[in-house]
Design a protein around this motif. Structure first.
Motif, PDB file in Angstrom:
ATOM      1  N   ALA A   1      13.809   3.366  -6.667  1.00 31.75           N
ATOM      2  CA  ALA A   1      12.639   2.730  -6.060  1.00 31.75           C
ATOM      3  C   ALA A   1      11.949   3.702  -5.126  1.00 31.75           C
ATOM      4  N   HIS A   2      10.660   3.482  -4.929  1.00 30.49           N
ATOM      5  CA  HIS A   2       9.868   4.288  -3.998  1.00 30.49           C
ATOM      6  C   HIS A   2       9.115   3.374  -3.048  1.00 30.49           C
ATOM      7  N   ILE A   3       8.878   3.876  -1.863  1.00 30.52           N
ATOM      8  CA  ILE A   3       8.183   3.120  -0.823  1.00 30.52           C
ATOM      9  C   ILE A   3       6.681   3.201  -1.069  1.00 30.52           C
ATOM     10  N   LEU A   4       6.006   2.077  -1.016  1.00 33.53           N
ATOM     11  CA  LEU A   4       4.552   2.060  -1.151  1.00 33.53           C
ATOM     12  C   LEU A   4       3.912   2.632   0.107  1.00 33.53           C
ATOM     13  N   THR A   5       2.964   3.547  -0.073  1.00 31.52           N
ATOM     14  CA  THR A   5       2.289   4.191   1.053  1.00 31.52           C
ATOM     15  C   THR A   5       0.895   3.637   1.308  1.00 31.52           C
ATOM     16  N   GLY A   6       0.326   2.927   0.352  1.00 29.29           N
ATOM     17  CA  GLY A   6      -1.062   2.485   0.466  1.00 29.29           C
ATOM     18  C   GLY A   6      -2.053   3.427  -0.170  1.00 29.29           C
ATOM     19  N   ASP A   7      -1.606   4.644  -0.516  1.00 26.84           N
ATOM     20  CA  ASP A   7      -2.435   5.615  -1.235  1.00 26.84           C
ATOM     21  C   ASP A   7      -2.093   5.503  -2.716  1.00 26.84           C
ATOM     22  N   LYS A   8      -3.017   4.967  -3.520  1.00 24.43           N
ATOM     23  CA  LYS A   8      -2.726   4.687  -4.931  1.00 24.43           C
ATOM     24  C   LYS A   8      -2.308   5.943  -5.679  1.00 24.43           C
ATOM     25  N   ARG A   9      -2.949   7.052  -5.384  1.00 22.28           N
ATOM     26  CA  ARG A   9      -2.613   8.278  -6.109  1.00 22.28           C
ATOM     27  C   ARG A   9      -1.186   8.732  -5.807  1.00 22.28           C
ATOM     28  N   VAL A  10      -0.811   8.662  -4.551  1.00 17.45           N
ATOM     29  CA  VAL A  10       0.552   9.053  -4.180  1.00 17.45           C
ATOM     30  C   VAL A  10       1.565   8.071  -4.758  1.00 17.45           C
ATOM     31  N   ASP A  11       1.243   6.769  -4.709  1.00 15.70           N
ATOM     32  CA  ASP A  11       2.169   5.768  -5.255  1.00 15.70           C
ATOM     33  C   ASP A  11       2.336   5.920  -6.759  1.00 15.70           C
ATOM     34  N   ASP A  12       1.257   6.204  -7.473  1.00 13.52           N
ATOM     35  CA  ASP A  12       1.374   6.411  -8.924  1.00 13.52           C
ATOM     36  C   ASP A  12       2.188   7.655  -9.234  1.00 13.52           C
ATOM     37  N   LEU A  13       2.008   8.699  -8.421  1.00  7.01           N
ATOM     38  CA  LEU A  13       2.789   9.910  -8.623  1.00  7.01           C
ATOM     39  C   LEU A  13       4.272   9.649  -8.385  1.00  7.01           C
ATOM     40  N   ALA A  14       4.606   8.887  -7.345  1.00  2.00           N
ATOM     41  CA  ALA A  14       6.007   8.554  -7.083  1.00  2.00           C
ATOM     42  C   ALA A  14       6.605   7.748  -8.227  1.00  2.00           C
ATOM     43  N   GLN A  15       5.835   6.805  -8.770  1.00  3.28           N
ATOM     44  CA  GLN A  15       6.323   6.010  -9.901  1.00  3.28           C
ATOM     45  C   GLN A  15       6.594   6.903 -11.114  1.00  3.28           C
ATOM     46  N   ALA A  16       5.662   7.820 -11.404  1.00  2.00           N
ATOM     47  CA  ALA A  16       5.853   8.720 -12.534  1.00  2.00           C
ATOM     48  C   ALA A  16       7.029   9.660 -12.306  1.00  2.00           C
ATOM     49  N   GLY A  17       7.228  10.106 -11.046  1.00  2.00           N
ATOM     50  CA  GLY A  17       8.348  10.993 -10.757  1.00  2.00           C
ATOM     51  C   GLY A  17       9.690  10.313 -10.941  1.00  2.00           C
ATOM     52  N   LEU A  18       9.832   9.102 -10.442  1.00  5.35           N
ATOM     53  CA  LEU A  18      11.099   8.393 -10.609  1.00  5.35           C
ATOM     54  C   LEU A  18      11.320   7.989 -12.072  1.00  5.35           C
ATOM     55  N   ARG A  19      10.238   7.783 -12.808  1.00  7.20           N
ATOM     56  CA  ARG A  19      10.399   7.506 -14.237  1.00  7.20           C
ATOM     57  C   ARG A  19      10.992   8.720 -14.955  1.00  7.20           C
ATOM     58  N   GLY A  20      10.498   9.920 -14.614  1.00  6.41           N
ATOM     59  CA  GLY A  20      11.053  11.128 -15.218  1.00  6.41           C
ATOM     60  C   GLY A  20      12.498  11.364 -14.822  1.00  6.41           C
ATOM     61  N   LEU A  21      12.837  11.127 -13.557  1.00  9.50           N
ATOM     62  CA  LEU A  21      14.223  11.305 -13.117  1.00  9.50           C
ATOM     63  C   LEU A  21      15.137  10.282 -13.781  1.00  9.50           C
TER      64      LEU A  21
END
Length: 916
Positions: free
Chosen positions: A682-702
């Motif tokens: 899981a990743h913490i939501l920051t309120g910045d959509k671009r950063v949140d989407d990047l975190a989601q994609a990163g954890l998906r790859g991991l």
């Protein structure tokens, strides 16, 4: 509308029912009919007996009053009560014209302006009047009067424009001769032609104005002067002292836009202008793309930057007698050392370097040029280039005819030059005088050890003092400058090496060149240099200061950009032509803010009046509550409100009005089922959509790598809101830190601390590569966030930490960048046991891992598993991405398995593998 103090009624005739409320008394006495009295002697036998079902002979007074209050509340509700209604307009059948400035200055409180216009349109509609609507930033057209409902639909889709009208007097010519009332929602600024248009409105009927007292604040384009970025802001009206924050934004090394620096500007009491500076290193200054005033969502509070703050292209053209083999004697050696960090250097002949369109051309000891080269160079200077020349033996030996002026020199020169400090000299070596206030070098400290032993002299003339920007202590010019067309010619009266002076050996030489190079106009030229060129829009700003793509917009001419006035056909934004980029902002260097002045007697409405609020709902709710109370009272009086009946009644009411918490509980249950059905990162939501989407994609790859390489089979990663969601369901949280994300609440801090104490791990990622020693905006934000967490003492990951061997053997922990990584520090008494290569570090799992390597970008994949962001270059980048994946695998395995790899069972195998 009928007014009663601060409350108005849209249907006041219904209030006539209130005086009829006493009829309720008669009605309740008549139904059911009152009993008749008959005297019967046998009644004496019934005395002393009680009746199980008692009935009241008449309605109690308090119950009667309760029912009257319920009926009165219903009557008032249907009469249409309104709190703080708009002032009633004069009785008229004239149409109403709503006028909206619709400029960037309206953007900050645009919803409130639209609400005010809606209220006026609805009031006119109730009075049966037609309504017209014009926006003054549009092209002038005669107003069309329609129904109020049609105007409300138009108002709902109306947006402000990122510019101001060119001339409002053109609207006065299209108003027609009819009579109408005008309601003008003004932005508070005085635009050209406003007085003429106001007079035109007043001639056709009553004119009233809405103008909020909120100050309008604008940001001028930044300029680079005196070695720093100079910022200036304007406000209207000038009131009490006020501080504003100006954020300088640009891409970080990962290409993600973020705040790179911040400055505070202070408006003094009664002042409408504020100034400030930002002293930034060149590599940071070259990244800046925009400046914006915090908390001011308008295009006027945003200033885009173009090539004016970027690295310059500097062409070095030396004499034919360049020293071979003796680097320190080379005329260009010190120039290269001084300008290489801040400029792109170009070498070659003069005709070759001019083809590259440099911003600065440097000539070292070049006396005369051929006619063709001189003409080409002079044209380049006139178009905005900066020619920087240095003296030398050849220039000192050159002779000019009497009265001859060299257009490529700022002053006339005497032949021979001047020697100082030698056997045949005129005196001792001369030091430098302090720089005058008008000089571009003003403010630089002059070292005492800098001295001059030889120089070329300038012929005295009426312009010599004005063209001298640096002098020796005896007043003789050291550096002179002349403007030629849109450019300038600058001459150092000494050599560029240490042969004639010690100036090139000092840090002052670097600072002086930096001042001259950075004030050169990138791409060459002022406004006239734009003429004859065509520019394509790259980005444009809307009225709220938000950048938008300009794919469908046509190109513009250089002449239009040179005019510098945004309009319907020329939106503020970035425009480019080949390798040159020009920024067009809402404000310019000469912009001023003038307050709108209205004709005498014009009513001006401010924002101080309270918002109009309908009261029908509250009165209906009160009537319903009173009716329910009446039901309970009637049941109580009749003796039928027993305990069981009351319980059934309450249960019925609860089922009829379900609690909203039930829906929240259902959502929480769904979240819990999804989070615990299988292992999830899981990743913490920051309120910045671009950063949140990047975190989601990163954890998906991991997660995909874990599924492929380990026995852990995680599901899709989840996003977690620390304010709302439960954290205990997750073993690992990835927290990308942004510069402006809000701090957790007290309840969120409690949940985070419980998570860390019970074995959870948080990976904090500032994504700044660990630069600047923790002084980046993200690092500072992390310090604030961490101040409320129970984080143990930290240290960089030691070489024998269990993270280096949980699954893979690692010594580096890169992401998209490589930087330091911090974990919980080892106990002070931790020591290596006999026969073990590792210490038993951190008996539990480290609760936090902190770094700035942007791991999510290195792990990120798209929906089909392809890496989403580049890492490094070539095969080296592929290797770095693989190590980043291995670090992520080690991290998750460390969370799930703890420090079992610290025991002695695995020591032989680890030693064997390390030996390989």
């Amino acid at each position: 509308m009928w007014m009663l103090g601060p409350v108005g009624f849209t249907a006041p005739l219904l209030l006539l029912a209130l005086p009829a409320l006493p009829l309720l008394w008669l009605l309740l006495r008549a139904v059911p009919p009152a009993p008749l009295r008959r005297r019967f002697p046998g009644v004496a036998l019934l005395l002393g007996l009680t009746d199980k079902d008692a009935e009241t002979e008449r309605t109690p007074l308090w119950l009667l009053l309760l029912r009257m209050a319920a009926l009165a509340a219903a009557i008032v509700a249907f009469a249409g009560p309104v709190l703080n209604p708009a002032p009633p307009a004069a009785a008229t059948d004239d149409p109403l014209l709503i006028v909206v400035d619709g400029t960037w200055a309206d953007a900050r409180d645009w919803p409130r302006r639209i609400d005010r216009a809606m209220t006026k349109a609805e009031a006119a509609g109730r009075a049966g009047r037609t309504v017209g609507l014009i926006r003054l930033t549009d092209r002038p057209e005669a107003p069309v009067f329609q129904s109020a409902a049609a105007i409300r639909d138009r108002l709902a889709g109306l947006v402000p424009q990122p510019f101001v009208p060119a001339d409002l007097s053109a609207w006065a010519d299209v108003l027609g001769d009819g009579r109408f009332e005008t309601y003008w929602l003004s932005d508070g600024l005085d635009h050209p032609g406003r007085a003429d248009l106001a007079a035109g409105f007043a001639a056709r009927g009553p004119l009233s104005v809405f103008q909020t007292p909120r100050p309008v604040i604008a940001l001028k384009p930044p300029v680079f002067r005196d070695g720093a970025v100079q910022l200036a802001a304007l406000r209207l009206p000038a009131g009490a002292q006020q501080e504003i924050e100006v954020s300088a934004r640009g891409p970080d090394p990962a290409g993600i836009e973020r705040e790179l620096a911040r400055a505070t500007l202070v408006f003094a009491t009664g002042q409408g202008a504020a100034e400030g500076t930002l002293d930034l290193p060149p590599e940071l200054r070259n990244r800046l793309t925009r400046f914006e005033i915090a908390g001011q969502p308008t295009a006027g509070a945003v200033s885009l930057t173009d090539d004016s703050l970027k690295r310059r292209k500097v062409a070095l053209v030396g004499s034919e007698a360049e020293a071979e083999g003796l680097i320190l004697l080379s005329p260009t050696h010190y120039l290269r050392q001084a300008m290489a960090p801040e400029a792109d250097l170009i070498d070659g002949s003069l005709s070759d370097v001019l083809l590259a369109s440099p911003d600065v051309v440097v000539l070292t000891d070049v006396a005369r040029l051929g006619n063709a080269e001189a003409e080409a160079l002079l044209k380049w200077v006139a178009d905005g280039g900066t020619l920087l020349r240095f003296a030398g033996p050849r220039l000192a030996a050159a002779e000019w005819a009497p009265g001859e002026d060299d257009p490529l020199l700022p002053v006339r020169l005497r032949a021979g030059g001047r020697n100082l400090g030698g056997a045949m000299s005129w005196g001792d070596p001369r030091t430098l005088a302090p720089f005058a206030e008008g000089s571009p070098f003003f403010g630089l400290a002059v070292p005492d050890e800098v001295s001059v032993t030889r120089q070329v002299l300038a012929e005295p003339g009426p312009d010599l003092a004005a063209r001298t920007i640096a002098a020796l202590a005896d007043g003789t010019p050291l550096v002179t400058r002349k403007e030629t067309g849109a450019g300038q010619v600058v001459l150092f009266h000494v050599t560029a090496n240490a042969e004639w002076s010690s100036l090139p050996l000092s840090g002052l030489f670097v600072q002086m060149l930096d001042r001259l190079v950075t004030v050169a106009r990138v791409g060459g030229g002022e406004d006239r240099a734009l003429a004859g060129h065509s520019f394509a829009p790259v980005q444009v700003l809307d009225a709220f200061g938000v950048a938008q793509d300009a794919d469908n917009l046509p190109g513009v001419t250089g002449e239009a950009l040179a005019a510098g006035r945004p309009g319907p056909d020329l939106l503020p934004g970035l425009y480019e032509e080949e390798d040159r980029r020009v920024a067009l902002n809402v404000t310019a260097a000469d912009t001023t803010l003038q307050a709108a002045v209205w004709p005498a007697g014009t009513p001006v409405e401010g924002a101080a009046r309270d918002t109009e609020r309908p009261l029908k709902g509250p009165f209906l709710a009160a009537a319903l509550a009173l009716m329910l109370a009446d039901i309970l009272a009637a049941l109580g009086i009749s003796g039928r409100l027993s305990g069981g009946f009351a319980a059934r009644l309450m249960l019925t009411l609860m089922l009829a009005f379900p609690a909203p918490a039930a829906r929240a509980d259902a959502a929480e249950d769904a979240f819990a089922i999804e989070a615990t059905g299988e292992v999830r990162l899981a990743h913490i939501l920051t309120g910045d959509k671009r950063v949140d989407d990047l975190a989601q994609a990163g954890l998906r790859g991991l997660s995909m790598r874990l599924f492929e390489r380990t026995t852990v089979e995680p599901g899709d990663p989840m996003a977690v809101d620390i304010e709302r969601d439960e954290l205990a369901f997750f073993p690992f949280l990835y927290w990308p830190v942004t510069a402006d994300q809000p701090l957790p609440s007290v309840n969120a801090y409690r949940k985070l601390n419980d998570f860390l104490r019970t074995g959870g791990m948080i990976l904090f990622d500032t994504r700044d590569a660990g630069v600047s020693g923790g002084t980046t905006p993200e690092a500072k934000r992390l310090q604030l966030i961490a101040s409320g967490l129970d984080i143990p003492p930290l240290e960089p990951v030691p070489v024998d930490h269990v993270l280096t061997r949980t699954f893979y053997l690692l010594q580096d922990f890169p992401g998209r960048y490589t930087g330091p990584v911090w974990v919980e520090a080892a106990p002070p008494d931790a020591a290596q046991a006999e026969g073990m290569p590792f210490r038993n570090l951190n008996d539990g799992v480290t609760p936090v891992v902190i770094g700035g390597n942007d791991w999510a970008a290195a792990w990120a994949v798209d929906e089909i598993g392809i890496p989403a962001y580049p890492v490094g270059r070539g095969s080296g980048g592929d290797r770095q991405r693989e190590i980043a994946y291995r670090f992520g695998v080690n991290l998750v395995m460390h969370v799930l398995t703890g420090n079992y790899k610290s025991d002695q069972v695995h020591v032989p195998a680890l030693l064997e593998r390390l030996g390989q």
